[in-house]
Design a protein around this motif. Structure first.
Motif, PDB file in Angstrom:
ATOM      1  N   CYS A  79       0.841  -1.193   0.000  1.00 42.55           N
ATOM      2  CA  CYS A  79       0.000   0.000   0.000  1.00 42.55           C
ATOM      3  C   CYS A  79       0.879   1.247   0.000  1.00 42.55           C
ATOM      4  O   CYS A  79       1.961   1.262   0.581  1.00 42.55           O
ATOM      5  CB  CYS A  79      -0.887  -0.033   1.247  1.00 42.55           C
ATOM      6  N   MET A  80       0.392   2.303  -0.660  1.00 40.06           N
ATOM      7  CA  MET A  80       1.001   3.631  -0.544  1.00 40.06           C
ATOM      8  C   MET A  80      -0.113   4.659  -0.390  1.00 40.06           C
ATOM      9  O   MET A  80      -1.260   4.424  -0.771  1.00 40.06           O
ATOM     10  CB  MET A  80       1.864   3.964  -1.757  1.00 40.06           C
ATOM     11  N   ILE A  81       0.266   5.801   0.164  1.00 46.70           N
ATOM     12  CA  ILE A  81      -0.675   6.893   0.380  1.00 46.70           C
ATOM     13  C   ILE A  81      -0.161   8.125  -0.346  1.00 46.70           C
ATOM     14  O   ILE A  81       1.053   8.237  -0.599  1.00 46.70           O
ATOM     15  CB  ILE A  81      -0.865   7.160   1.893  1.00 46.70           C
ATOM     16  N   VAL A 103      -3.984   1.923  -2.931  1.00 43.39           N
ATOM     17  CA  VAL A 103      -3.568   3.318  -2.919  1.00 43.39           C
ATOM     18  C   VAL A 103      -4.581   4.118  -2.104  1.00 43.39           C
ATOM     19  O   VAL A 103      -5.795   3.931  -2.236  1.00 43.39           O
ATOM     20  CB  VAL A 103      -3.409   3.884  -4.351  1.00 43.39           C
ATOM     21  N   ARG A 104      -4.058   4.986  -1.255  1.00 43.11           N
ATOM     22  CA  ARG A 104      -4.894   5.764  -0.330  1.00 43.11           C
ATOM     23  C   ARG A 104      -4.750   7.251  -0.661  1.00 43.11           C
ATOM     24  O   ARG A 104      -3.646   7.756  -0.833  1.00 43.11           O
ATOM     25  CB  ARG A 104      -4.464   5.487   1.106  1.00 43.11           C
ATOM     26  N   THR A 129      -8.856   0.945  -3.264  1.00 41.68           N
ATOM     27  CA  THR A 129      -8.703   2.372  -2.969  1.00 41.68           C
ATOM     28  C   THR A 129      -9.346   2.743  -1.637  1.00 41.68           C
ATOM     29  O   THR A 129     -10.396   2.226  -1.276  1.00 41.68           O
ATOM     30  CB  THR A 129      -9.342   3.237  -4.078  1.00 41.68           C
ATOM     31  N   THR A 130      -8.697   3.673  -0.943  1.00 43.60           N
ATOM     32  CA  THR A 130      -9.321   4.274   0.230  1.00 43.60           C
ATOM     33  C   THR A 130      -9.227   5.787   0.122  1.00 43.60           C
ATOM     34  O   THR A 130      -8.305   6.325  -0.485  1.00 43.60           O
ATOM     35  CB  THR A 130      -8.667   3.842   1.562  1.00 43.60           C
ATOM     36  N   VAL A 131     -10.199   6.441   0.697  1.00 45.56           N
ATOM     37  CA  VAL A 131     -10.164   7.883   0.910  1.00 45.56           C
ATOM     38  C   VAL A 131      -9.940   8.109   2.397  1.00 45.56           C
ATOM     39  O   VAL A 131     -10.665   7.552   3.235  1.00 45.56           O
ATOM     40  CB  VAL A 131     -11.479   8.541   0.450  1.00 45.56           C
ATOM     41  N   ASN A 132      -8.939   8.898   2.726  1.00 42.08           N
ATOM     42  CA  ASN A 132      -8.684   9.256   4.119  1.00 42.08           C
ATOM     43  C   ASN A 132      -9.145  10.695   4.335  1.00 42.08           C
ATOM     44  O   ASN A 132      -8.529  11.635   3.814  1.00 42.08           O
ATOM     45  CB  ASN A 132      -7.194   9.119   4.451  1.00 42.08           C
ATOM     46  N   ILE A 133     -10.233  10.856   5.068  1.00 38.68           N
ATOM     47  CA  ILE A 133     -10.771  12.184   5.357  1.00 38.68           C
ATOM     48  C   ILE A 133     -10.042  12.694   6.588  1.00 38.68           C
ATOM     49  O   ILE A 133     -10.266  12.239   7.711  1.00 38.68           O
ATOM     50  CB  ILE A 133     -12.285  12.133   5.572  1.00 38.68           C
ATOM     51  N   THR A 134      -9.123  13.626   6.367  1.00 41.02           N
ATOM     52  CA  THR A 134      -8.222  14.065   7.432  1.00 41.02           C
ATOM     53  C   THR A 134      -8.888  15.100   8.341  1.00 41.02           C
ATOM     54  O   THR A 134      -9.839  15.782   7.960  1.00 41.02           O
ATOM     55  CB  THR A 134      -6.939  14.647   6.834  1.00 41.02           C
ATOM     56  N   ARG A 135      -8.351  15.175   9.558  1.00 40.49           N
ATOM     57  CA  ARG A 135      -8.857  16.109  10.576  1.00 40.49           C
ATOM     58  C   ARG A 135     -10.372  16.040  10.691  1.00 40.49           C
ATOM     59  O   ARG A 135     -11.080  17.050  10.725  1.00 40.49           O
ATOM     60  CB  ARG A 135      -8.397  17.537  10.267  1.00 40.49           C
ATOM     61  N   VAL A 136     -10.861  14.831  10.762  1.00 42.68           N
ATOM     62  CA  VAL A 136     -12.309  14.628  10.762  1.00 42.68           C
ATOM     63  C   VAL A 136     -12.955  15.230  12.002  1.00 42.68           C
ATOM     64  O   VAL A 136     -14.143  15.574  11.984  1.00 42.68           O
ATOM     65  CB  VAL A 136     -12.625  13.120  10.633  1.00 42.68           C
ATOM     66  N   SER A 137     -12.185  15.415  13.070  1.00 40.20           N
ATOM     67  CA  SER A 137     -12.738  16.005  14.290  1.00 40.20           C
ATOM     68  C   SER A 137     -13.169  17.444  14.080  1.00 40.20           C
ATOM     69  O   SER A 137     -14.003  17.963  14.831  1.00 40.20           O
ATOM     70  CB  SER A 137     -11.696  15.945  15.420  1.00 40.20           C
ATOM     71  N   GLN A 138     -12.613  18.113  13.079  1.00 36.02           N
ATOM     72  CA  GLN A 138     -12.934  19.518  12.826  1.00 36.02           C
ATOM     73  C   GLN A 138     -13.950  19.697  11.696  1.00 36.02           C
ATOM     74  O   GLN A 138     -14.288  20.823  11.339  1.00 36.02           O
ATOM     75  CB  GLN A 138     -11.648  20.283  12.470  1.00 36.02           C
ATOM     76  N   ASP A 157     -13.181   2.016  -2.078  1.00 32.38           N
ATOM     77  CA  ASP A 157     -13.550   0.787  -1.374  1.00 32.38           C
ATOM     78  C   ASP A 157     -13.712   1.015   0.118  1.00 32.38           C
ATOM     79  O   ASP A 157     -14.467   0.300   0.780  1.00 32.38           O
ATOM     80  CB  ASP A 157     -12.488  -0.290  -1.613  1.00 32.38           C
ATOM     81  N   VAL A 158     -12.985   2.010   0.646  1.00 33.22           N
ATOM     82  CA  VAL A 158     -13.004   2.290   2.081  1.00 33.22           C
ATOM     83  C   VAL A 158     -13.003   3.796   2.295  1.00 33.22           C
ATOM     84  O   VAL A 158     -12.279   4.526   1.604  1.00 33.22           O
ATOM     85  CB  VAL A 158     -11.765   1.697   2.798  1.00 33.22           C
ATOM     86  N   VAL A 159     -13.818   4.264   3.222  1.00 31.37           N
ATOM     87  CA  VAL A 159     -13.758   5.647   3.688  1.00 31.37           C
ATOM     88  C   VAL A 159     -13.147   5.628   5.085  1.00 31.37           C
ATOM     89  O   VAL A 159     -13.721   5.036   6.007  1.00 31.37           O
ATOM     90  CB  VAL A 159     -15.152   6.302   3.718  1.00 31.37           C
ATOM     91  N   TYR A 160     -11.997   6.258   5.209  1.00 27.08           N
ATOM     92  CA  TYR A 160     -11.284   6.310   6.485  1.00 27.08           C
ATOM     93  C   TYR A 160     -11.583   7.613   7.211  1.00 27.08           C
ATOM     94  O   TYR A 160     -11.530   8.698   6.609  1.00 27.08           O
ATOM     95  CB  TYR A 160      -9.773   6.250   6.238  1.00 27.08           C
TER      96      TYR A 160
END
Length: 310
Positions: A79-81, A103-104, A129-138, A157-160
């Motif tokens: 995996c790579m991001i 791939v993320r 594939t994944t999507v990484n939704i960053t700083r989700v706390s905000q 395939d994945v929502v992070y």
């Protein structure tokens, strides 16, 4: 079934400018997979969001590095991001050809279109594939729902959910996992940081709410105070549904070697990072704190929050 993804060589790179020796990186990838972890993230493609000079191999993610890892680990586990702003469409087929199969995408919440278009292309090429939704706390929950839906439509395939600031509580994690699961059929993952010492509790809450993908790192090595500790997480799973799926002894051996060879791997919780987690401030705001006067850090962080630094 829980899918465990090791992020040490990437997130741990924030502590040593991604400068892992090649022999250690190969050993780490091989041992992580041999211990049963489903995926090993071997680095960024073309740098992190903000790149420092002299970036090491796990921050550059060049094709020759990918091929070297793919010689010791099956591509089906590699995996790579990436940050969409750092790549072109040409990077995706090159990564696939070199050996990456997952791939993320770190998805910017304000302008996700470029990332989603690249994600669709990655899915066409055959990547998981994944999507990484960053700083989700905000993130506003309505916007989270929109991003999750757009990600699913683009082929994720994945929502992070990435607790980038390490500020979330288990109940909050549970609520967000439940929310995303209610609006999309994609799998849901958690990328936890440990500013408040809650990464393990948050991972448990995420799985209890239906998340099936979990990130962790050996010794917790990662940005700031680090991530969910792989050894603790696997020990927890071994007491419950995980059983003997994972070779905890092998992971402990890897942790011992990393602690012996990688100076920056030693677990720590710097006091300013605890304060960042308390106020839900990003690691980038650390530079605005008077860290040489630790007694003033708390009041300075409070002022940043009141001034709308979030």
């Amino acid at each position: 079934m829980i899918v465990n993804l090791d992020v040490t060589l990437r997130d741990g790179g924030y502590r040593n400018n991604f400068d892992f020796p090649l022999d250690y990186a190969l050993h780490h990838a091989r041992e992580s997979v041999a211990a049963g972890l489903e995926w090993v993230e071997i680095g960024y493609r073309n740098g992190s969001f903000t790149t420092k000079p002299g970036l090491g191999r796990t921050g550059v993610g060049a094709d020759d590095y990918i091929r070297a890892v793919a010689e010791v680990v099956s591509p089906d586990r590699l995996c790579m991001i990436l940050h969409p702003k750092n790549i072109t469409e040409d990077d995706l087929p090159a990564m696939y050809g070199a050996g990456v199969r997952l791939v993320r995408f770190c998805l910017p919440s304000g302008a996700p279109e470029t990332g989603l278009a690249l994600l669709s292309r990655a899915a066409e090429l055959g990547f998981t594939t994944t999507v990484n939704i960053t700083r989700v706390s905000q993130l506003d929950r309505r916007r989270l729902v929109e991003l999750a839906g757009m990600s699913a439509d683009a082929g994720a395939d994945v929502v992070y959910l990435a607790d980038s600031n390490g500020s979330m509580l288990p109940d909050e994690v549970s609520q967000l996992v439940t929310l995303v699961r209610s609006v999309t059929d994609t799998a849901v993952g958690l990328h936890a940081h440990n500013n408040l010492g809650l990464a393990l509790a948050n991972a448990i809450a995420a799985v209890d709410a239906g998340a099936t993908w979990i990130d962790s790192s050996i010794l917790g090595m990662g940005k700031g105070p680090g991530n969910l500790v792989t050894e603790q997480w696997l020990a927890y799973l071994g007491r419950g549904t995980g059983g003997d799926t994972y070779d905890l002894g092998r992971i402990l051996g890897l942790a011992h070697r990393m602690e012996s060879e990688i100076e920056q791997a030693t677990p720590s919780l710097p006091l300013p990072d605890l304060v960042l987690g308390h106020f839900d401030l990003s690691v980038e705001e650390r530079a605005k704190l008077p860290v040489d006067r630790i007694g003033d850090v708390f009041s300075a962080a409070r002022e940043l929050t009141a001034a709308g630094a979030r």
